[in-house]
Design an enzyme around this catalytic site. Sequence first.
Site, mmCIF file in Angstrom:
data_model
loop_
_atom_site.group_PDB
_atom_site.id
_atom_site.type_symbol
_atom_site.label_atom_id
_atom_site.label_comp_id
_atom_site.label_asym_id
_atom_site.label_seq_id
_atom_site.Cartn_x
_atom_site.Cartn_y
_atom_site.Cartn_z
ATOM 1 N N VAL A 64 4.586 -1.184 -4.227
ATOM 2 C CA VAL A 64 4.386 0.356 -4.187
ATOM 3 C C VAL A 64 5.366 0.602 -2.888
ATOM 4 O O VAL A 64 6.262 1.552 -2.942
ATOM 5 C CB VAL A 64 3.126 0.640 -4.098
ATOM 6 C CG1 VAL A 64 3.114 2.340 -3.980
ATOM 7 C CG2 VAL A 64 2.354 0.500 -5.408
ATOM 8 N N ALA A 80 4.490 -1.579 9.167
ATOM 9 C CA ALA A 80 3.724 -2.712 9.424
ATOM 10 C C ALA A 80 3.563 -3.706 8.451
ATOM 11 O O ALA A 80 2.964 -3.265 7.492
ATOM 12 C CB ALA A 80 2.258 -2.218 10.138
ATOM 13 N N ARG A 138 10.227 -10.493 5.833
ATOM 14 C CA ARG A 138 10.482 -9.896 4.400
ATOM 15 C C ARG A 138 10.506 -8.390 4.413
ATOM 16 O O ARG A 138 11.570 -7.695 3.903
ATOM 17 C CB ARG A 138 9.568 -10.571 3.699
ATOM 18 C CG ARG A 138 9.637 -10.255 1.933
ATOM 19 C CD ARG A 138 8.430 -10.424 1.250
ATOM 20 N NE ARG A 138 7.386 -9.765 1.733
ATOM 21 C CZ ARG A 138 6.946 -8.424 1.207
ATOM 22 N NH1 ARG A 138 7.651 -8.083 0.107
ATOM 23 N NH2 ARG A 138 5.883 -7.904 1.705
ATOM 24 N N ILE A 189 1.344 9.395 -12.951
ATOM 25 C CA ILE A 189 0.828 10.729 -13.597
ATOM 26 C C ILE A 189 0.109 11.713 -12.352
ATOM 27 O O ILE A 189 -0.631 11.168 -11.979
ATOM 28 C CB ILE A 189 -0.398 10.201 -14.689
ATOM 29 C CG1 ILE A 189 0.305 9.218 -15.921
ATOM 30 C CG2 ILE A 189 -0.665 11.487 -15.492
ATOM 31 C CD1 ILE A 189 -0.644 8.808 -16.787
ATOM 32 N N LYS A 203 -11.254 5.049 -10.443
ATOM 33 C CA LYS A 203 -10.398 6.065 -10.867
ATOM 34 C C LYS A 203 -11.451 7.236 -11.404
ATOM 35 O O LYS A 203 -11.111 8.389 -11.299
ATOM 36 C CB LYS A 203 -9.229 5.688 -11.525
ATOM 37 C CG LYS A 203 -8.295 4.693 -10.943
ATOM 38 C CD LYS A 203 -7.430 4.185 -12.145
ATOM 39 C CE LYS A 203 -6.706 3.012 -11.220
ATOM 40 N NZ LYS A 203 -5.953 2.035 -12.206
HETATM 41 N N1 HSE Z 1 -4.435 -2.838 -11.958
HETATM 42 C C1 HSE Z 1 -4.220 -1.300 -12.283
HETATM 43 C C2 HSE Z 1 -3.918 -1.357 -13.805
HETATM 44 C C3 HSE Z 1 -3.285 -0.645 -11.463
HETATM 45 O O1 HSE Z 1 -3.950 -2.242 -14.527
HETATM 46 O O2 HSE Z 1 -3.864 -0.104 -14.012
HETATM 47 C C4 HSE Z 1 -3.677 -0.433 -10.212
HETATM 48 O O3 HSE Z 1 -4.765 0.683 -10.157
#
Ligand code: HSE
Length: 440
Positions: free
Chosen positions: A14, A43, A49, A136, A205
């Site tokens: 990300v 950091a 890399r 989203i 979530k």
């Molecule tokens: N591992 C999560 C998923 C993505 O499979 O949707 C990051 O939250």
Amino acid sequence: MKPIQVGLLGIGTVGSGTFNVLQRNQEEIQRRAGRGIEITMVADLDVARAQSIVGPDVKVVNDARQVIANPEIDIVIELIGGYGIAKALVLEAIAAGKHVVTANKALLAVHGTEIFAAASAKGVMVAFEAAVAGGIPIIKALREGLTANRIQWIAGIINGTTNFILSEMRDKGLDFDVVLKEAQRLGYAEADPTFDIEGVDAAHKATLMSAIAFGIPVQFDKAYVEGITKLGAADIRYAEQLGYRIKLLGITKRTAHGVELRVHPSLVPAKRLIANVEGAMNAVVVHGDAVGTTLYYGKGAGSEPTASAVIADLVDITRLHTADPLNRVPHLAFQPDAMSDVAVLPMSEVVTSYYLRLRVADEAGVLAQVTGLLAGAGVSIDAVLQREADEVGGEGATSTDLIILTHDTREGTMNDVIAQMQGLPSVLAPITRIRKEELN
Ligand code: HSE
């Protein structure tokens, strides 16, 4: 005006997507934000890399605290993940007066109350669009776009790994274990997939969406969490014959008695749009009293989709960081002094409908016994499906599957009646129970 300066903690998938998209779209992003946004310090434990990703103009260090201590840095992006060092660094960044952008759903779902309080006290923003459903903009939608509404319920496919596995199980008629191995080989599932397949990631979530939807504190410890590991190909097939698909849903709902907050596999009518969200895609349905039902669909993970959400937060902060903190959008959508203490209901008080699969002896009176117990508990039957024994167990088989769909029932009542049915001599194996959501 001098660009706003951003420090990035952790440059993995990300982080590198965020760096690349910011560079690629910098001209348009600046026109939107009113000011340039630049990652000037990174950091990462793998300095070489990291340096190869960001090039020679960005300072790379292996100690995140150097980024936090840098007075030039206005915003810290935390992409380390987990509850440990990430929590300490986020709190230290807040204490140092930095705004924070994070994709860390686990951290906020468990420690959000402490982190948002610290941020409010310091007058800084903690933005987390990337924490829920990746690219989203569901946090934006819930917190701002739907702000006129009394939100009634949210149901989401908010974990791509499990949706990929369920889609493959249905497409290919395979069992969970086989598909999980394939998903790991293809990179759709992690080497340790526990958080995904056990529903924990989805529950993090759902917890965040629940807090924003209803103005309640984040309460991951109150969420009911059940993953997909016990689902069999047979249930997916039977569900299909009854007109349903099985999806891992994160659900939060306002009821007269409290808020429901739960993650579990659910039968969803095959005709609903969300039932047709396949592969690793995510989708969230939100029902508000004024707007009705709305649906948000897109990629829930991945480098640039998640970067899209991280950068949206950077732009928001760039626009708002000079505003009086009281005039900013509150972290959890409701003003901190106007939060509600309405309780999250225990699972036994949740009301929903059910799919039950019973392996039963193929003999007289079994159906009557089973339905008798349901009737005795006041559970109303919606549909019954019984396959011929030969079809289920091969020629000469003496047992078969009995599938029952119920109308709405309190979970505690259903637990009692399942225990009674399990005690019948003609019920030959543990009963499978999957909840059913009509989403209408
Ligand atoms: N591992 C999560 C998923 C993505 O499979 O949707 C990051 O939250």
